[in-house]
Design an enzyme around this catalytic site. Sequence first.
Site, PDB file in Angstrom:
ATOM      1  N   GLU A  62      35.605  19.562   2.881  1.00 45.68           N
ATOM      2  CA  GLU A  62      36.370  20.474   3.611  1.00 45.68           C
ATOM      3  C   GLU A  62      35.513  21.044   4.842  1.00 45.68           C
ATOM      4  O   GLU A  62      35.993  21.292   5.810  1.00 45.68           O
ATOM      5  CB  GLU A  62      36.979  21.523   2.670  1.00 45.68           C
ATOM      6  CG  GLU A  62      37.752  22.448   3.368  1.00 45.68           C
ATOM      7  CD  GLU A  62      39.108  21.697   4.111  1.00 45.68           C
ATOM      8  OE1 GLU A  62      39.323  21.970   5.266  1.00 45.68           O
ATOM      9  OE2 GLU A  62      39.901  20.996   3.414  1.00 45.68           O
ATOM     10  N   GLU A 122      38.845  29.305   7.877  1.00 47.03           N
ATOM     11  CA  GLU A 122      39.651  28.212   7.298  1.00 47.03           C
ATOM     12  C   GLU A 122      40.367  28.674   6.234  1.00 47.03           C
ATOM     13  O   GLU A 122      40.044  28.784   4.922  1.00 47.03           O
ATOM     14  CB  GLU A 122      38.571  27.138   7.105  1.00 47.03           C
ATOM     15  CG  GLU A 122      37.830  26.978   8.351  1.00 47.03           C
ATOM     16  CD  GLU A 122      38.339  26.095   9.494  1.00 47.03           C
ATOM     17  OE1 GLU A 122      39.452  25.506   9.151  1.00 47.03           O
ATOM     18  OE2 GLU A 122      38.216  26.371  10.640  1.00 47.03           O
ATOM     19  N   GLU A 165      37.118  19.205  13.060  1.00 45.65           N
ATOM     20  CA  GLU A 165      38.340  19.921  13.906  1.00 45.65           C
ATOM     21  C   GLU A 165      37.784  20.723  15.068  1.00 45.65           C
ATOM     22  O   GLU A 165      38.233  21.045  15.881  1.00 45.65           O
ATOM     23  CB  GLU A 165      39.136  20.519  12.966  1.00 45.65           C
ATOM     24  CG  GLU A 165      39.913  19.711  12.107  1.00 45.65           C
ATOM     25  CD  GLU A 165      40.851  20.369  11.154  1.00 45.65           C
ATOM     26  OE1 GLU A 165      40.838  21.693  10.753  1.00 45.65           O
ATOM     27  OE2 GLU A 165      41.667  19.442  10.464  1.00 45.65           O
TER      28      GLU A 165
END
Length: 116
Positions: A68, A27, A75
């Site tokens: 996050e 990420e 996601e």
Amino acid sequence: MQNKPKYNLFKNWKYAIDGLITAVKTESSFRLELFCAIFIIAGIIFVDTSLTNKLILLITGILVLIVELINSAIENVVDLCTKEIHPLAKNAKDIGSTAVMFTISLHAVCWIALLI
């Protein structure tokens, strides 16, 4: 549920570390925010303010990383469910990104309020 292992403190700790390693490796947004956190923590240490203000800055900074990670998890689940462009998949990803944006904005407002 078949794939849910029995609770084990040490295994669960390992799962959390594995998740952190995966997030750092895969990420880019998390890596950037983690890199920025180094400077933010240094700023918190050196800013001349009360312990309460420093804790507020630290907590909101850590909150950015937490949100996050949650956004990245959302996601990943959406990508697992469908590779097609679908309005609900887009909505889920966009809403997760909005949560990150709000958290970063909250952290920035705390810094601005402290510095003014």
